[in-house]
Write an enzyme that holds these catalytic residues in place. Structure first.
Site, mmCIF file in Angstrom:
data_model
loop_
_atom_site.group_PDB
_atom_site.id
_atom_site.type_symbol
_atom_site.label_atom_id
_atom_site.label_comp_id
_atom_site.label_asym_id
_atom_site.label_seq_id
_atom_site.Cartn_x
_atom_site.Cartn_y
_atom_site.Cartn_z
ATOM 1 N N ASP A 33 34.263 41.447 -12.847
ATOM 2 C CA ASP A 33 35.309 41.726 -13.831
ATOM 3 C C ASP A 33 35.770 40.408 -14.427
ATOM 4 O O ASP A 33 35.814 39.400 -13.719
ATOM 5 C CB ASP A 33 36.493 42.429 -13.115
ATOM 6 C CG ASP A 33 37.322 43.276 -14.067
ATOM 7 O OD1 ASP A 33 37.863 42.711 -15.026
ATOM 8 O OD2 ASP A 33 37.442 44.484 -13.831
ATOM 9 N N SER A 125 32.739 59.062 -23.081
ATOM 10 C CA SER A 125 34.021 59.732 -23.221
ATOM 11 C C SER A 125 33.875 61.004 -24.042
ATOM 12 O O SER A 125 33.034 61.094 -24.951
ATOM 13 C CB SER A 125 34.978 58.765 -23.927
ATOM 14 O OG SER A 125 36.082 59.457 -24.437
ATOM 15 N N TYR A 150 36.845 51.993 -31.359
ATOM 16 C CA TYR A 150 36.675 52.225 -29.921
ATOM 17 C C TYR A 150 35.761 53.433 -29.688
ATOM 18 O O TYR A 150 34.778 53.366 -28.948
ATOM 19 C CB TYR A 150 38.037 52.454 -29.239
ATOM 20 C CG TYR A 150 37.900 53.123 -27.897
ATOM 21 C CD1 TYR A 150 37.489 52.388 -26.781
ATOM 22 C CD2 TYR A 150 38.123 54.490 -27.744
ATOM 23 C CE1 TYR A 150 37.316 53.013 -25.560
ATOM 24 C CE2 TYR A 150 37.951 55.116 -26.531
ATOM 25 C CZ TYR A 150 37.550 54.380 -25.433
ATOM 26 O OH TYR A 150 37.366 55.005 -24.232
ATOM 27 N N LYS A 154 31.685 53.931 -28.034
ATOM 28 C CA LYS A 154 31.198 54.863 -27.005
ATOM 29 C C LYS A 154 29.917 55.548 -27.493
ATOM 30 O O LYS A 154 28.938 55.658 -26.763
ATOM 31 C CB LYS A 154 32.261 55.908 -26.650
ATOM 32 C CG LYS A 154 33.443 55.345 -25.868
ATOM 33 C CD LYS A 154 33.037 54.892 -24.475
ATOM 34 C CE LYS A 154 34.157 54.221 -23.708
ATOM 35 N NZ LYS A 154 33.688 53.444 -22.545
ATOM 36 N N TYR A 178 33.682 61.411 -19.853
ATOM 37 C CA TYR A 178 34.944 61.738 -19.174
ATOM 38 C C TYR A 178 35.872 62.480 -20.107
ATOM 39 O O TYR A 178 36.036 62.104 -21.262
ATOM 40 C CB TYR A 178 35.722 60.490 -18.763
ATOM 41 C CG TYR A 178 34.938 59.430 -18.058
ATOM 42 C CD1 TYR A 178 33.888 59.739 -17.218
ATOM 43 C CD2 TYR A 178 35.289 58.092 -18.215
ATOM 44 C CE1 TYR A 178 33.189 58.742 -16.564
ATOM 45 C CE2 TYR A 178 34.595 57.090 -17.572
ATOM 46 C CZ TYR A 178 33.535 57.421 -16.751
ATOM 47 O OH TYR A 178 32.855 56.437 -16.118
ATOM 48 N N ARG A 296 50.937 62.725 -33.417
ATOM 49 C CA ARG A 296 50.389 61.371 -33.429
ATOM 50 C C ARG A 296 49.077 61.394 -34.225
ATOM 51 O O ARG A 296 48.236 62.264 -34.001
ATOM 52 C CB ARG A 296 50.128 60.921 -31.987
ATOM 53 C CG ARG A 296 49.547 59.540 -31.840
ATOM 54 C CD ARG A 296 49.527 59.084 -30.394
ATOM 55 N NE ARG A 296 48.502 59.765 -29.591
ATOM 56 C CZ ARG A 296 48.226 59.476 -28.328
ATOM 57 N NH1 ARG A 296 48.926 58.545 -27.699
ATOM 58 N NH2 ARG A 296 47.292 60.133 -27.663
HETATM 59 N N1 UDP Z 1 50.860 62.476 -25.620
HETATM 60 C C1 UDP Z 1 52.219 62.696 -25.837
HETATM 61 N N2 UDP Z 1 53.091 61.669 -25.620
HETATM 62 C C2 UDP Z 1 52.683 60.430 -25.209
HETATM 63 C C3 UDP Z 1 51.299 60.217 -24.979
HETATM 64 C C4 UDP Z 1 50.412 61.262 -25.208
HETATM 65 O O1 UDP Z 1 52.624 63.801 -26.221
HETATM 66 O O2 UDP Z 1 53.522 59.530 -25.054
HETATM 67 C C5 UDP Z 1 49.912 63.584 -25.828
HETATM 68 C C6 UDP Z 1 48.860 63.315 -26.890
HETATM 69 O O3 UDP Z 1 49.329 63.717 -28.144
HETATM 70 C C7 UDP Z 1 47.696 64.172 -26.390
HETATM 71 C C8 UDP Z 1 47.863 64.182 -24.873
HETATM 72 O O4 UDP Z 1 49.203 63.766 -24.624
HETATM 73 O O5 UDP Z 1 47.849 65.484 -26.850
HETATM 74 C C9 UDP Z 1 46.926 63.239 -24.155
HETATM 75 O O6 UDP Z 1 47.030 61.963 -24.748
HETATM 76 P P1 UDP Z 1 46.398 60.668 -24.088
HETATM 77 O O7 UDP Z 1 46.724 59.504 -24.971
HETATM 78 O O8 UDP Z 1 46.786 60.569 -22.654
HETATM 79 O O9 UDP Z 1 44.820 60.969 -24.105
HETATM 80 P P2 UDP Z 1 43.840 61.338 -25.329
HETATM 81 O O10 UDP Z 1 43.525 62.786 -25.154
HETATM 82 O O11 UDP Z 1 44.526 61.014 -26.600
HETATM 83 O O12 UDP Z 1 42.652 60.479 -25.062
#
Ligand code: UDP
Length: 340
Positions: A33, A125, A150, A154, A178, A296
């Site tokens: 690492d 992913s 990103y 992948k 994953y 988001r």
């Molecule tokens: N999420 C949320 N609040 C946060 C972070 C994430 O509501 O502070 C929601 C996000 O919109 C998604 C889910 O949680 O629907 C999983 O988000 P994360 O970023 O953990 O993983 P992703 O699926 O985006 O890779």
């Protein structure tokens, strides 16, 4: 003699859990690492869980000479490649940083694996599926164009592996896709260590519960899902780590059906953001401060895995419940805060 597995990025969240499971299964593990995104906490935790010091090499996989030297001086039966940058937002701001780091390091690993006859396991992913048309997604579901550099790395690394395996006789590789890895080791000695404000849901939840963050924002409650919040397939980190052991076994025992294979690593169970928050409150017997916030950018509405191929071919399936996983995540946060 035990087989040796090199774990690049082995001091990180997923790499440390995989190291523990591999070691407990009898593999010799070399952790390498560059510590660019973590400190020694997880490495120390791994050694504490196993009760012995594991070989650790501080190196950067973008340094081709260093990678070649490592493979020349150690017999490496398989390499699991985790060493990569992983912040989606930062990758949009700094695409060249992401492309050069994530692609170069994997090209170096592939070159060395080819030269030394090592099997390759790549950490891919579910982001490669984008917003899927059909749920659950199988390995045959189409990949969609990536929405961030990103996510693109992948896909590009999957292609690098596929094309290399096709071209170079003897090279074999597996890509594990994953879904959403969460939780921590039941010992609470290793877990996720986000730097700064967490982007991911579960670290944000645990940091809010412990008082490091004031309030969790739930990003959108107007999605076309049963409760309006996004659905994901949350996979326990120890379950996920065990899928790597099964994949390494498959490569090294010569059980692969194709020289390049892909497996989904998920539970097959959709869980909404609101369901996850409620489950966290219930299992840990606390109230979480949260509010509904706007959506988001870039979030997909819903995605979950069809994990049946992994069960059939790897003999692996997720075993831990969301409740067990959320209890482990909370125990880890308390361990970090020194409150346990
Ligand atoms: N999420 C949320 N609040 C946060 C972070 C994430 O509501 O502070 C929601 C996000 O919109 C998604 C889910 O949680 O629907 C999983 O988000 P994360 O970023 O953990 O993983 P992703 O699926 O985006 O890779």
């Amino acid at each position: 003699m035990n087989k040796t597995v090199l774990v690049s990025g082995g001091a990180g969240f997923i790499g440390s859990h995989v190291t523990v499971e591999l070691s407990q299964k009898g593999y010799e593990v070399i952790i390498a690492d560059n510590m660019s995104n973590c400190d020694e906490t997880n490495y120390r935790g791994v050694c504490a869980i196993l009760g012995r010091e594991l070989p650790f090499i501080r190196m950067d996989f973008c340094d081709r000479k260093a990678v070649e030297e490592l493979f020349s001086t150690h017999r490496i039966d398989a390499v699991i490649h985790f060493a990569a940058f992983k912040a989606v937002g930062e990758s949009v701001e700094e695409p060249l940083k992401y492309y050069s780091n994530n692609l170069e390091s994997f090209i170096n690993v592939l070159g060395a694996a080819r030269a030394h006859g090592s099997g390759v396991l790549f950490s891919s992913s579910a982001t490669v599926y984008g917003e899927p048309d059909e749920l659950p997604v199988t390995e045959k579901s189409p990949r969609q164009s990536a929405t961030s550099p990103y996510g693109n790395t992948k896909q590009m690394c999957e292609d690098l592996l596929r094309d290399s395996v096709k071209a170079y006789k003897g090279l074999k590789g597996i890509a594990l896709r994953y879904f959403n890895p969460i939780g921590a080791h039941p010992s609470a000695l290793i877990g996720e260590l986000p730097r700064g404000v967490p982007n991911n849901l579960v670290p944000f939840i645990t940091q809010t519960a412990i008082g490091k963050r004031e309030c969790l924002s739930i990003f959108g409650d107007d999605y076309p899902t049963p409760d309006g919040t996004c659905q994901r397939d949350y996979i326990d980190i120890v379950d996920l780590a065990k899928a790597h052991v099964a994949a390494v076994d498959r490569i090294l025992e010569g059980r692969m059906k194709e020289d390049y294979e892909i497996f989904n690593v998920g539970t097959g169970r959709p869980v909404s953001v609101m369901e996850l928050v409620k489950a966290f409150e219930k299992v840990n017997n606390l109230k979480l401060n949260y509010r509904i916030a706007p959506r988001r950018a870039g979030d997909v509405t819903a995605i979950w895995a069809d994990p049946s191929l992994a069960e059939k071919e790897l003999g692996w399936k997720a075993e831990r419940s969301v409740e067990q996983t959320l209890a482990a995540a909370w125990a880890w946060e308390k361990h970090l805060a020194g409150k346990d």
